[in-house]
Design a protein around this motif. Structure first.
Motif, PDB file in Angstrom:
ATOM      1  N   ILE A 102     -65.559 -78.185  -5.576  1.00  0.00           N
ATOM      2  CA  ILE A 102     -66.177 -77.486  -4.455  1.00  0.00           C
ATOM      3  C   ILE A 102     -67.071 -78.501  -3.744  1.00  0.00           C
ATOM      4  O   ILE A 102     -68.060 -78.973  -4.305  1.00  0.00           O
ATOM      5  CB  ILE A 102     -66.977 -76.265  -4.918  1.00  0.00           C
ATOM      6  N   SER A 103     -66.690 -78.858  -2.527  1.00  0.00           N
ATOM      7  CA  SER A 103     -67.364 -79.924  -1.795  1.00  0.00           C
ATOM      8  C   SER A 103     -68.207 -79.375  -0.654  1.00  0.00           C
ATOM      9  O   SER A 103     -67.774 -78.490   0.089  1.00  0.00           O
ATOM     10  CB  SER A 103     -66.335 -80.910  -1.233  1.00  0.00           C
ATOM     11  N   THR A 104     -69.403 -79.954  -0.496  1.00  0.00           N
ATOM     12  CA  THR A 104     -70.265 -79.587   0.630  1.00  0.00           C
ATOM     13  C   THR A 104     -70.082 -80.534   1.813  1.00  0.00           C
ATOM     14  O   THR A 104     -70.684 -80.312   2.865  1.00  0.00           O
ATOM     15  CB  THR A 104     -71.743 -79.596   0.207  1.00  0.00           C
ATOM     16  N   VAL A 105     -69.263 -81.575   1.653  1.00  0.00           N
ATOM     17  CA  VAL A 105     -69.149 -82.589   2.714  1.00  0.00           C
ATOM     18  C   VAL A 105     -67.728 -82.850   3.204  1.00  0.00           C
ATOM     19  O   VAL A 105     -67.547 -83.325   4.327  1.00  0.00           O
ATOM     20  CB  VAL A 105     -69.770 -83.932   2.257  1.00  0.00           C
ATOM     21  N   GLU A 106     -66.729 -82.582   2.383  1.00  0.00           N
ATOM     22  CA  GLU A 106     -65.344 -82.796   2.837  1.00  0.00           C
ATOM     23  C   GLU A 106     -65.066 -81.899   4.042  1.00  0.00           C
ATOM     24  O   GLU A 106     -65.480 -80.735   4.077  1.00  0.00           O
ATOM     25  CB  GLU A 106     -64.357 -82.474   1.719  1.00  0.00           C
ATOM     26  N   GLU A 107     -64.336 -82.428   5.027  1.00  0.00           N
ATOM     27  CA  GLU A 107     -64.105 -81.677   6.260  1.00  0.00           C
ATOM     28  C   GLU A 107     -63.073 -80.563   6.086  1.00  0.00           C
ATOM     29  O   GLU A 107     -63.093 -79.584   6.828  1.00  0.00           O
ATOM     30  CB  GLU A 107     -63.649 -82.631   7.374  1.00  0.00           C
ATOM     31  N   GLN A 108     -62.176 -80.701   5.137  1.00  0.00           N
ATOM     32  CA  GLN A 108     -61.149 -79.679   4.935  1.00  0.00           C
ATOM     33  C   GLN A 108     -60.640 -79.715   3.500  1.00  0.00           C
ATOM     34  O   GLN A 108     -60.872 -80.682   2.770  1.00  0.00           O
ATOM     35  CB  GLN A 108     -59.991 -79.871   5.914  1.00  0.00           C
ATOM     36  N   ASP A 109     -59.964 -78.642   3.118  1.00  0.00           N
ATOM     37  CA  ASP A 109     -59.346 -78.608   1.800  1.00  0.00           C
ATOM     38  C   ASP A 109     -58.290 -79.710   1.709  1.00  0.00           C
ATOM     39  O   ASP A 109     -57.629 -80.042   2.702  1.00  0.00           O
ATOM     40  CB  ASP A 109     -58.649 -77.261   1.567  1.00  0.00           C
ATOM     41  N   ARG A 110     -58.145 -80.272   0.534  1.00  0.00           N
ATOM     42  CA  ARG A 110     -57.068 -81.235   0.325  1.00  0.00           C
ATOM     43  C   ARG A 110     -56.694 -81.268  -1.150  1.00  0.00           C
ATOM     44  O   ARG A 110     -57.424 -80.761  -1.997  1.00  0.00           O
ATOM     45  CB  ARG A 110     -57.429 -82.635   0.828  1.00  0.00           C
ATOM     46  N   VAL A 111     -55.566 -81.860  -1.423  1.00  0.00           N
ATOM     47  CA  VAL A 111     -55.058 -81.965  -2.783  1.00  0.00           C
ATOM     48  C   VAL A 111     -54.831 -83.433  -3.097  1.00  0.00           C
ATOM     49  O   VAL A 111     -54.264 -84.173  -2.283  1.00  0.00           O
ATOM     50  CB  VAL A 111     -53.740 -81.172  -2.950  1.00  0.00           C
ATOM     51  N   ILE A 112     -55.304 -83.859  -4.268  1.00  0.00           N
ATOM     52  CA  ILE A 112     -55.071 -85.225  -4.728  1.00  0.00           C
ATOM     53  C   ILE A 112     -54.125 -85.174  -5.919  1.00  0.00           C
ATOM     54  O   ILE A 112     -54.377 -84.442  -6.882  1.00  0.00           O
ATOM     55  CB  ILE A 112     -56.392 -85.906  -5.132  1.00  0.00           C
ATOM     56  N   ARG A 113     -53.039 -85.945  -5.839  1.00  0.00           N
ATOM     57  CA  ARG A 113     -52.058 -85.975  -6.930  1.00  0.00           C
ATOM     58  C   ARG A 113     -51.952 -87.393  -7.478  1.00  0.00           C
ATOM     59  O   ARG A 113     -51.886 -88.360  -6.718  1.00  0.00           O
ATOM     60  CB  ARG A 113     -50.691 -85.487  -6.452  1.00  0.00           C
ATOM     61  N   ARG A 114     -51.934 -87.477  -8.782  1.00  0.00           N
ATOM     62  CA  ARG A 114     -51.769 -88.760  -9.445  1.00  0.00           C
ATOM     63  C   ARG A 114     -50.764 -88.602 -10.586  1.00  0.00           C
ATOM     64  O   ARG A 114     -50.716 -87.563 -11.253  1.00  0.00           O
ATOM     65  CB  ARG A 114     -53.095 -89.260 -10.013  1.00  0.00           C
ATOM     66  N   LYS A 115     -49.985 -89.636 -10.850  1.00  0.00           N
ATOM     67  CA  LYS A 115     -49.004 -89.605 -11.932  1.00  0.00           C
ATOM     68  C   LYS A 115     -49.686 -89.857 -13.271  1.00  0.00           C
ATOM     69  O   LYS A 115     -50.438 -90.821 -13.445  1.00  0.00           O
ATOM     70  CB  LYS A 115     -47.951 -90.672 -11.702  1.00  0.00           C
ATOM     71  N   TRP A 116     -49.448 -88.947 -14.235  1.00  0.00           N
ATOM     72  CA  TRP A 116     -49.845 -89.219 -15.618  1.00  0.00           C
ATOM     73  C   TRP A 116     -48.889 -90.249 -16.210  1.00  0.00           C
ATOM     74  O   TRP A 116     -49.279 -91.196 -16.859  1.00  0.00           O
ATOM     75  CB  TRP A 116     -49.745 -87.950 -16.456  1.00  0.00           C
ATOM     76  N   ASN A 117     -47.622 -89.940 -15.973  1.00  0.00           N
ATOM     77  CA  ASN A 117     -46.555 -90.790 -16.486  1.00  0.00           C
ATOM     78  C   ASN A 117     -45.319 -90.539 -15.622  1.00  0.00           C
ATOM     79  O   ASN A 117     -45.432 -89.950 -14.536  1.00  0.00           O
ATOM     80  CB  ASN A 117     -46.277 -90.506 -17.969  1.00  0.00           C
ATOM     81  N   LEU A 118     -44.169 -90.969 -16.084  1.00  0.00           N
ATOM     82  CA  LEU A 118     -42.955 -90.855 -15.283  1.00  0.00           C
ATOM     83  C   LEU A 118     -42.599 -89.408 -14.963  1.00  0.00           C
ATOM     84  O   LEU A 118     -42.023 -89.116 -13.915  1.00  0.00           O
ATOM     85  CB  LEU A 118     -41.784 -91.523 -16.022  1.00  0.00           C
TER      86      LEU A 118
END
Length: 272
Positions: A102-118
């Motif tokens: 929950i951000s007080t400064v980000e301008e909009q909702d977004r999703v961050i995706r990162r690979k755990w593995n293959l």
């Protein structure tokens, strides 16, 4: 003279009050959960380094949800930290982990995706308070106050409107919110007092002009002797008030200590 508050106090007070209304805050931010119970927010890795999550709990659907409060844009260092939280929590609890910010400064909702593995991907859901229309929210609350229909979702909104999208300044919003809060008639006295303490914290944090800050304090109707206490005393009083409310709502002392990362002896001293 209006006492200024430290970032440490502000961050802790925001976290404590958010825990009290966190289900409503999550709902308002588009985080739809089915809360079951809190879990220990302290994590220790194999190098004996200790980490403290903001809020961690079990969802009735069977997964662990971690909710972090962020007053700066999420960076790669933050992502690494959140992924470490997820790994350590999964190893300890044996359940899938979802992370929300929950951000007080980000301008909009977004999703961050990162690979755990293959084959597996890790997802962080960032929910921006600034993506919510603060003017629309304020108008809705005005009508609900007029109809004596204020509920927990409205309280959570009143505590976060200053971070939402608005054509008004933070100071203008505080004047309007403080005026509205004094018109609420269908709220428990303790709940109202807590809300006013929260508004006082915002005044101390965000209002630079001392005269305007003093006038806002008077509007909020906080006790005048509170103005002259030390910041440590104010923080202790605020912590004790919220902890007592959590106890009254059925949380155990151990659960509260785990939620807010405080030693049991410290909490017991607050409650004396």
């Amino acid at each position: 003279m209006v006492i200024q508050i430290s970032d440490k106090f502000y961050d802790k007070a925001f976290k404590l009050q958010s825990i009290k209304h966190f289900e409503s805050l999550c709902f308002n931010c588009g985080i739809f959960i089915e809360f079951d119970h809190f879990i220990n927010s302290e994590l220790v890795d194999d190098g004996e380094t200790t980490y403290h999550m903001d809020i961690a709990f079990v969802d009735r659907k069977g997964f662990i949800a971690i909710v972090e409060f962020q007053s700066s844009v999420v960076t790669e260092d933050d992502v690494d930290r959140f992924m470490k939280y997820a790994v350590l929590t999964h190893l300890r609890e044996g359940k899938n982990v979802h992370i929300y910010v929950i951000s007080t400064v980000e301008e909009q909702d977004r999703v961050i995706r990162r690979k755990w593995n293959l084959f597996n991907e890790f997802t962080i859901y960032i929910k921006s308070l600034k993506s919510i229309d603060g003017n629309k929210t304020l108008n809705r609350i005005k009508q609900r106050i007029k109809n004596n229909e204020v509920n927990n979702e409205d309280i959570a909104d009143l505590e976060t409107i200053i971070f939402m999208k608005s054509d008004k300044s933070v100071v203008e919003l505080l004047w309007e919110i403080a005026t509205l809060v004094n018109c609420i008639e269908n709220m428990d006295g303790n709940e109202l007092y807590d809300l006013k303490m929260f508004l006082e914290m915002y005044v101390r944090k965000f209002v630079d002009d001392e005269y305007e800050a003093q006038k806002l304090m008077e509007l909020i109707e906080m006790k005048k002797d509170l103005y002259h206490r030390t910041v440590d005393t104010i923080m202790s009083r605020g912590e004790a008030k919220i902890i007592n409310n959590l106890l009254e709502n059925g949380f155990t002392l151990d659960e509260i200590c785990a939620m807010v990362n405080l030693e049991k002896n410290y909490v017991l001293n607050l409650l004396k």
